[in-house]
Every structure is written in structure tokens, then in C-alpha cells.
Design a protein around this motif. Structure first.
Motif, short mmCIF file in Angstrom:
data_model
loop_
_atom_site.label_atom_id
_atom_site.label_comp_id
_atom_site.label_asym_id
_atom_site.label_seq_id
_atom_site.Cartn_x
_atom_site.Cartn_y
_atom_site.Cartn_z
N UNK A 146 1.10 -1.14 0.22
CA UNK A 146 -0.21 -0.56 -0.25
C UNK A 146 1.33 1.29 -0.01
N UNK A 147 0.11 2.31 -0.37
CA UNK A 147 1.19 3.32 -0.38
C UNK A 147 1.39 3.66 1.01
N UNK A 148 3.40 4.35 1.20
CA UNK A 148 2.98 4.76 2.09
C UNK A 148 2.24 6.66 3.10
N UNK A 149 2.64 6.74 4.14
CA UNK A 149 2.08 7.91 5.02
C UNK A 149 0.66 7.49 4.78
N UNK A 150 -0.02 6.32 4.65
CA UNK A 150 -1.34 6.36 4.63
C UNK A 150 -2.28 7.52 3.79
N UNK A 151 -0.95 7.28 2.51
CA UNK A 151 -1.62 8.43 1.51
C UNK A 151 -3.00 7.81 0.49
N UNK A 152 -4.11 8.42 0.46
CA UNK A 152 -5.30 7.85 -0.43
C UNK A 152 -5.02 9.05 -1.51
N UNK A 153 -4.42 8.36 -2.80
CA UNK A 153 -4.65 8.78 -3.91
C UNK A 153 -6.08 9.86 -4.43
N UNK A 205 -14.37 2.99 11.47
CA UNK A 205 -14.13 4.66 11.72
C UNK A 205 -14.96 5.09 12.81
N UNK A 206 -15.95 4.75 13.44
CA UNK A 206 -16.02 5.52 15.12
C UNK A 206 -15.09 4.45 15.97
N UNK A 226 -6.59 11.17 17.54
CA UNK A 226 -5.76 11.52 16.47
C UNK A 226 -6.22 10.92 15.06
N UNK A 227 -6.36 9.14 15.13
CA UNK A 227 -6.98 8.81 13.77
C UNK A 227 -7.84 9.42 13.26
N UNK A 228 -9.08 9.51 14.39
CA UNK A 228 -10.15 10.50 13.68
C UNK A 228 -10.32 11.60 12.63
#
Length: 362
Positions: A240-247, A319-320, A325-327
Motif C-alpha cells: 500500500x502507498x506509504x504514509x497512509x496516502x489516499x490518491x 470509523x467510529x 488522533x486517527x479520527x
């Protein structure tokens, strides 16, 4: 003993399960779901004629592609199709729901309004693989007409068809742009979101000849992604793309989901609540009525299935369940998606459980 997958080439969800098992490197045998297999194996085990069904090598029977995937995610080592970072994790679950539960609309439209005669032959070949072509076509007409009959209750009619086609072609264009830069949704490894999309985009919209020609002509990179998904060259590979990237190229795809599917799911959730209040001890129906949906500004009605809510619930629970921090990070990403508040504020008052091949209220 090898795992056994009861499936068929023309089956939407069989395509999803098969693609995953091949990438995961699972040792399995695929068994065509002929009439005899339905009668003697599937219905006695599951209680209704449905595919795919998987018998594990230790004697378990699993029905539903998500349950099949989750079983092997838990029991087989190696890379996972579930990203372990918050934004990618949510996006993957959302797009599984979008593919599994929403793209069935264009999938069924193009199959029955562009490929009908061809599909009858496919149904016949699946039901009676040893019959003659003429016998298969006759059997296929009888079996397939039941599936064609689902089109109106799925919201496919002369009023909605132009909008369904416009929405699908716009989705193809967005995905084609995305796959110009990425092999899969979130990098060089397929995610659970890819497997949600592959069911309709392969088994109906690529494999059926007329709609396959449309995909290859309008969105050749989408067709290339389909081919990568179903002809696995390197199992368990990719990242998966690094750093939690969503294109950014996925933002319009997610916005389409928020505009089309989420309002319909909220209506379905409201209808389920009303049904549950009136039928506390009843068995869950396949649908709780007909609900309005809107695509490209055109409104129609289609069945409201609680199972779609079970799929959406997976993304909602994820999600919930995020820490603060993640939210914050995920909410920041969702703020870039038009209509995402339909998901963030979604009201599902009665959680659902799928077990023993049935859906029920928790």
C-alpha cells in the motif's frame, strides 16, 4: 483435503472470491455450481441457492464473499488486503461496499439490456454443462429470465437507464484516470476495496461481451486493472502507498458513492428501524420495501436490502472505532469529499449480525 469453491464464471460474487483466493495463494478447487450441485450440496448446506459457497479443508462451510475473505485473512499468513492505516483502511471498506452493493445496478443493466442472448447460453452451460448447445440455451432462458426479472426492482427501467449509463461512464472515466498512476486502488497491492469493485466490473461489465467492449473502449486502464485482478501473476505481492496516502484520483469515486449510495442506505436504515419496531421477533426479510434513489439527478425506486447495511456497518464500525488522533486525520480527509457528512452522520440504530448464513438484528 483441498478447499472447495462452488462458483460460476458468470457470477458477480464468484469473481470477487476467486480473485482474492488466487492472490492470497489459497489452495482450492473450483466446482461449477450446476443444477445438481445446487440441489445436492449448496441448498442442503446453506438453505438457499446462492453462490459462491466455500467448504474449507477442515469441514467448515462459508457463504458470502466478505466472510470467505475474512476467514483466510485470519487463518493464512502474509500480506493483508486490509490496510492498517486509518484513511486507507476506511477507504478500502467504503469502496468494498460501493462495489458489492451499488455497482450491481449498472452490472445488471448492461448484462440484461446489452448481453441477454449471450447470457442465456452462459446460464445454460452452468446449469447443465453436459447438455447440447440447444438444450443449454433453452435451460438458460428458463433460468436466466428469473434474473432478468430483478432489473425493475433494482431500479433499472426506461426512466433511470440513461442516468445509470451516464453515472457508470463517469465512474469509468474517474477510475481510468486513477489506474493511469496506480496498479490498484491504494498502491501496488490489492485491497478489500479492489475486491468489492472486481465483482461487478469483472464478472458482468468486463466478461460479458457487449459491456466488455464498452469498458475496453472507454476505459482501457480499468480493463487492464480487471485483468491484473483476475489473472494473478504474483500472489501476496505489492504494498500500500506509504504514509497512509489516499490518491486524489479516488476523491471523485468516493464523492459519487456519497451522492448516490449513502442517501439510499440511510433511507434503508430508517425503513429497517420501522420494520424492526413492528416485527421484533420476525426473520429478517431480503428487503424492507422499496426506497427512492437518485443517480445523475434522476430519481427512481429500488428494493431496500438490509444486507447492504451490514456491509456499510463494517465501514461505520471501523470509523467510529478510531482513536482520537486517527479520527482527526480521517475527518480531515473526508472533508475533501463532497457529501461525506452523509457517512459521518449516518444513523443505524439497530446493528446487524450475519451468522449461520442469515442476517439478523444484534
Amino acid at each position: 483435503m483441498t478447499h472447495k469453491l462452488y462458483a460460476a464464471p458468470l457470477s458477480l460474487y464468484s469473481g470477487k472470491a476467486r480473485a482474492y483466493l488466487d492472490w492470497k495463494g489459497v489452495d482450492y478447487e473450483e466446482i461449477l455450481s450446476s443444477g445438481d450441485v445446487y440441489k445436492n450440496i449448496i441448498v442442503p448446506k446453506v438453505g438457499r441457492p446462492v453462490i459462491p459457497v466455500l467448504d474449507t479443508d477442515d469441514g467448515q462451510t462459508i457463504q458470502d464473499t466478505t466472510c470467505i475473505i475474512d476467514h483466510f485473512e485470519e487463518t493464512v499468513g502474509g500480506p493483508s488486503v486490509y490496510p492498517d492505516t486509518p484513511k486507507q483502511g476506511l477507504v478500502a471498506l467504503l469502496l468494498e461496499t460501493f462495489g458489492d452493493e451499488w455497482l450491481v445496478i449498472p452490472a445488471m443493466h448492461y448484462r440484461w439490456n446489452y448481453n441477454e442472448e449471450w447470457v442465456y447460453g452462459e446460464f445454460g452451460a452452468t446449469a447443465a454443462p453436459d447438455a447440447s448447445k440447444e438444450e443449454q440455451l433453452a435451460i438458460g432462458r428458463e433460468r436466466g429470465s428469473n434474473f432478468k426479472g430483478f432489473c425493475p426492482i433494482l431500479g433499472i427501467n426506461p426512466v433511470t437507464i440513461p442516468a445509470i449509463e451516464a453515472s457508470y461512464e463517469a465512474l469509468l472515466a474517474d477510475l481510468d484516470t486513477h489506474f493511469a498512476a496506480h496498479d490498484y486502488l491504494l498502491g501496488s497491492r490489492p485491497s478489500i476495496g479492489d475486491y468489492g469493485l472486481i465483482g461487478p466490473l469483472y464478472a458482468h461489465l468486463y466478461r460479458d461481451p457487449a459491456s466488455g467492449e464498452i469498458m475496453k473502449r472507454l476505459a482501457p486502464r480499468v480493463a487492464g486493472w480487471v485483468e491484473r485482478m483476475v489473472d494473478v501473476k504474483a500472489p501476496l505481492s505489492g504494498d500500500f502507498l506509504p504514509d497512509d496516502e489516499v490518491p486524489e484520483t479516488l476523491v471523485p469515486v468516493l464523492a459519487r458513492m456519497m451522492a448516490e449510495q449513502m442517501p439510499f442506505l440511510q433511507t434503508t436504515a430508517n425503513m429497517l428501524k420501522a420494520w424492526a419496531e413492528a416485527n421484533e421477533d420476525a426473520q429478517m426479510p431480503r428487503a424492507v420495501g422499496m426506497a427512492e434513489f437518485t443517480v445523475e439527478g434522476v430519481t427512481g425506486q429500488r428494493i431496500a436490502p438490509p444486507f447492504s447495511l451490514w456491509m456499510a456497518q463494517r465501514a461505520l464500525d471501523y470509523y467510529r472505532g478510531l482513536d482520537s488522533a486517527d479520527k482527526v486525520a480521517v475527518d480531515g480527509f473526508l472533508s475533501s469529499i463532497s457529501g461525506a457528512t452523509a457517512f459521518q452522520d449516518f444513523a443505524l440504530e439497530r446493528p446487524l449480525v450475519f451468522e449461520n448464513f442469515k442476517l439478523r438484528l444484534a
